[in-house]
Design a protein around this motif. Structure first.
Motif, PDB file in Angstrom:
ATOM      1  N   SER A 133      39.507 -30.050  18.159  1.00 16.71           N
ATOM      2  CA  SER A 133      38.752 -30.912  17.242  1.00 16.71           C
ATOM      3  C   SER A 133      37.362 -31.230  17.781  1.00 16.71           C
ATOM      4  O   SER A 133      36.425 -31.447  17.002  1.00 16.71           O
ATOM      5  N   ILE A 134      37.218 -31.276  19.105  1.00 14.80           N
ATOM      6  CA  ILE A 134      35.885 -31.486  19.678  1.00 14.80           C
ATOM      7  C   ILE A 134      34.968 -30.331  19.279  1.00 14.80           C
ATOM      8  O   ILE A 134      33.812 -30.528  18.902  1.00 14.80           O
ATOM      9  N   VAL A 135      35.501 -29.120  19.330  1.00 11.34           N
ATOM     10  CA  VAL A 135      34.726 -27.947  18.898  1.00 11.34           C
ATOM     11  C   VAL A 135      34.468 -28.019  17.398  1.00 11.34           C
ATOM     12  O   VAL A 135      33.343 -27.777  16.930  1.00 11.34           O
ATOM     13  N   ARG A 136      35.510 -28.364  16.627  1.00 15.19           N
ATOM     14  CA  ARG A 136      35.362 -28.413  15.164  1.00 15.19           C
ATOM     15  C   ARG A 136      34.238 -29.361  14.741  1.00 15.19           C
ATOM     16  O   ARG A 136      33.482 -29.073  13.822  1.00 15.19           O
ATOM     17  N   PHE A 137      34.151 -30.502  15.437  1.00 10.55           N
ATOM     18  CA  PHE A 137      33.138 -31.494  15.081  1.00 10.55           C
ATOM     19  C   PHE A 137      31.896 -31.402  15.973  1.00 10.55           C
ATOM     20  O   PHE A 137      31.189 -32.384  16.170  1.00 10.55           O
ATOM     21  N   HIS A 138      31.681 -30.225  16.528  1.00 13.29           N
ATOM     22  CA  HIS A 138      30.460 -29.927  17.283  1.00 13.29           C
ATOM     23  C   HIS A 138      30.202 -30.955  18.387  1.00 13.29           C
ATOM     24  O   HIS A 138      29.074 -31.424  18.563  1.00 13.29           O
ATOM     25  N   GLY A 139      31.263 -31.310  19.122  1.00 15.84           N
ATOM     26  CA  GLY A 139      31.105 -32.184  20.278  1.00 15.84           C
ATOM     27  C   GLY A 139      31.246 -33.669  19.997  1.00 15.84           C
ATOM     28  O   GLY A 139      31.134 -34.478  20.931  1.00 15.84           O
ATOM     29  N   ASP A 140      31.484 -34.058  18.753  1.00 20.66           N
ATOM     30  CA  ASP A 140      31.639 -35.482  18.411  1.00 20.66           C
ATOM     31  C   ASP A 140      33.046 -35.941  18.800  1.00 20.66           C
ATOM     32  O   ASP A 140      34.005 -35.769  18.046  1.00 20.66           O
ATOM     33  N   LYS A 141      33.166 -36.548  19.979  1.00 21.92           N
ATOM     34  CA  LYS A 141      34.484 -36.914  20.514  1.00 21.92           C
ATOM     35  C   LYS A 141      35.140 -38.022  19.692  1.00 21.92           C
ATOM     36  O   LYS A 141      36.366 -38.057  19.560  1.00 21.92           O
ATOM     37  N   ASP A 142      34.344 -38.936  19.138  1.00 20.15           N
ATOM     38  CA  ASP A 142      34.926 -40.011  18.333  1.00 20.15           C
ATOM     39  C   ASP A 142      35.622 -39.453  17.098  1.00 20.15           C
ATOM     40  O   ASP A 142      36.742 -39.868  16.756  1.00 20.15           O
ATOM     41  N   LYS A 143      34.976 -38.509  16.434  1.00 17.22           N
ATOM     42  CA  LYS A 143      35.604 -37.866  15.275  1.00 17.22           C
ATOM     43  C   LYS A 143      36.865 -37.109  15.695  1.00 17.22           C
ATOM     44  O   LYS A 143      37.885 -37.137  15.003  1.00 17.22           O
ATOM     45  N   ALA A 144      36.770 -36.433  16.833  1.00 21.32           N
ATOM     46  CA  ALA A 144      37.914 -35.654  17.320  1.00 21.32           C
ATOM     47  C   ALA A 144      39.087 -36.576  17.647  1.00 21.32           C
ATOM     48  O   ALA A 144      40.238 -36.291  17.283  1.00 21.32           O
ATOM     49  N   ASP A 145      38.820 -37.676  18.326  1.00 22.72           N
ATOM     50  CA  ASP A 145      39.889 -38.611  18.701  1.00 22.72           C
ATOM     51  C   ASP A 145      40.561 -39.200  17.464  1.00 22.72           C
ATOM     52  O   ASP A 145      41.773 -39.455  17.465  1.00 22.72           O
ATOM     53  N   ALA A 146      39.797 -39.421  16.407  1.00 24.85           N
ATOM     54  CA  ALA A 146      40.347 -40.011  15.188  1.00 24.85           C
ATOM     55  C   ALA A 146      41.400 -39.120  14.541  1.00 24.85           C
ATOM     56  O   ALA A 146      42.315 -39.604  13.868  1.00 24.85           O
ATOM     57  N   VAL A 147      41.286 -37.809  14.754  1.00 26.47           N
ATOM     58  CA  VAL A 147      42.251 -36.871  14.173  1.00 26.47           C
ATOM     59  C   VAL A 147      43.663 -37.162  14.677  1.00 26.47           C
ATOM     60  O   VAL A 147      44.655 -37.013  13.947  1.00 26.47           O
ATOM     61  N   TYR A 148      43.776 -37.606  15.929  1.00 26.34           N
ATOM     62  CA  TYR A 148      45.086 -37.773  16.562  1.00 26.34           C
ATOM     63  C   TYR A 148      45.528 -39.233  16.667  1.00 26.34           C
ATOM     64  O   TYR A 148      46.588 -39.511  17.217  1.00 26.34           O
ATOM     65  N   LYS A 149      44.717 -40.143  16.137  1.00 22.84           N
ATOM     66  CA  LYS A 149      45.033 -41.565  16.248  1.00 22.84           C
ATOM     67  C   LYS A 149      46.378 -41.876  15.599  1.00 22.84           C
ATOM     68  O   LYS A 149      46.648 -41.480  14.470  1.00 22.84           O
ATOM     69  N   GLY A 150      47.244 -42.562  16.343  1.00 20.28           N
ATOM     70  CA  GLY A 150      48.542 -42.967  15.816  1.00 20.28           C
ATOM     71  C   GLY A 150      49.566 -41.856  15.729  1.00 20.28           C
ATOM     72  O   GLY A 150      50.600 -42.006  15.077  1.00 20.28           O
TER      73      GLY A 150
END
Length: 251
Positions: A188-205
């Protein structure tokens, strides 16, 4: 006898976990990746087993041909090819998505996989021995908003794997398509071009799959009796399911 495995995209995620898993079994490892520093770190980590590391962009056909033809003594008879290199880019709708992102996904997920397979498969056929493991995705089975070209590339991987089986029915070569669902790596970090906050949100909960989980499955499909072919493995975490069909209702 010591076996040899070639893993593309081995510097992170599923590929790195596969390299670590097969190293514990004493396999010879051919590991490829684009980042030299990570390749060196991985090579240093995998001490105790023979490792041949190759800086490689799977989109570069000339480089793939060179790699395949210049394998050193002891690494030429590849028992397992793990076509792991791949990526998702963006989550926009098809009318807003980046054409550059689409092209990169097609070049990597489809063409790169085809290049490695075509260059390494003839030697397997000549020896009548080998195993092609393609890293697909449940995105190739179930569409989702923004999945557009990524899902289409993984649908290609599924059908390509099936067609490989038909082409190789006269041989003892096995073909497996691994189809992970929600899995946390650098995906997801790659998918969102390095945006870690967006990537982390994918797996929240959630409790997603891990690279180690997928590496265990890859190891398992190689370890069943030689006359057994695991054609497809679709795997999700228990927190995930294929959802109901969407219906848009006018206000």
């Amino acid at each position: 006898m010591q076996k040899t495995i070639c893993i593309t995209g081995a510097t992170s995620g599923f590929g790195k976990a596969c390299a670590e898993r097969f190293a514990r079994e004493g396999w010879r490892l051919i590991v490829t990746g684009r980042r030299v520093d990570r390749l060196q770190e991985l090579t240093d980590q995998l001490h105790g087993v023979p490792v041949h590391a190759v800086q490689l962009d799977v989109r570069d056909l000339a480089a793939v041909k060179t790699m395949a033809s210049n394998l050193p003594e002891g690494f030429r008879d590849i028992d397992v090819l793990v076509n792991n290199a791949g990526l998702a880019l963006g989550l926009e709708g098809a009318h807003e998505a980046s054409l550059d992102d689409w092209e990169t996904m097609i070049d990597t997920n489809i063409k790169g996989l085809c290049y490695l397979t075509r260059c390494l498969l003839p030697a397997m056929v000549a020896r009548n021995q080998g195993h092609i493991i393609n890293m697909g995705s449940i995105a190739g089975n179930y569409p989702y908003p923004g999945g557009n070209v990524y899902g289409a590339t993984k649908a290609f991987v599924k059908q390509f794997s099936r067609n490989l089986l038909t082409d190789l029915i006269h041989t003892k070569i096995r073909v497996t398509n691994i189809e992970p669902g929600l899995a946390e790596s650098e995906f997801s970090i790659v998918r969102f071009h390095g945006d870690k906050d967006k990537a982390d949100a994918v797996y929240k909960g959630t409790q997603p799959l891990t690279p180690v989980d997928i590496a265990e499955i890859v190891h398992w499909v190689t370890s069943v009796p030689p006359h057994v072919n695991i054609c497809t493995v679709e795997v999700m975490p228990v927190c995930q399911s294929c959802g109901p069909l969407a219906v848009h209702r006018e206000a």
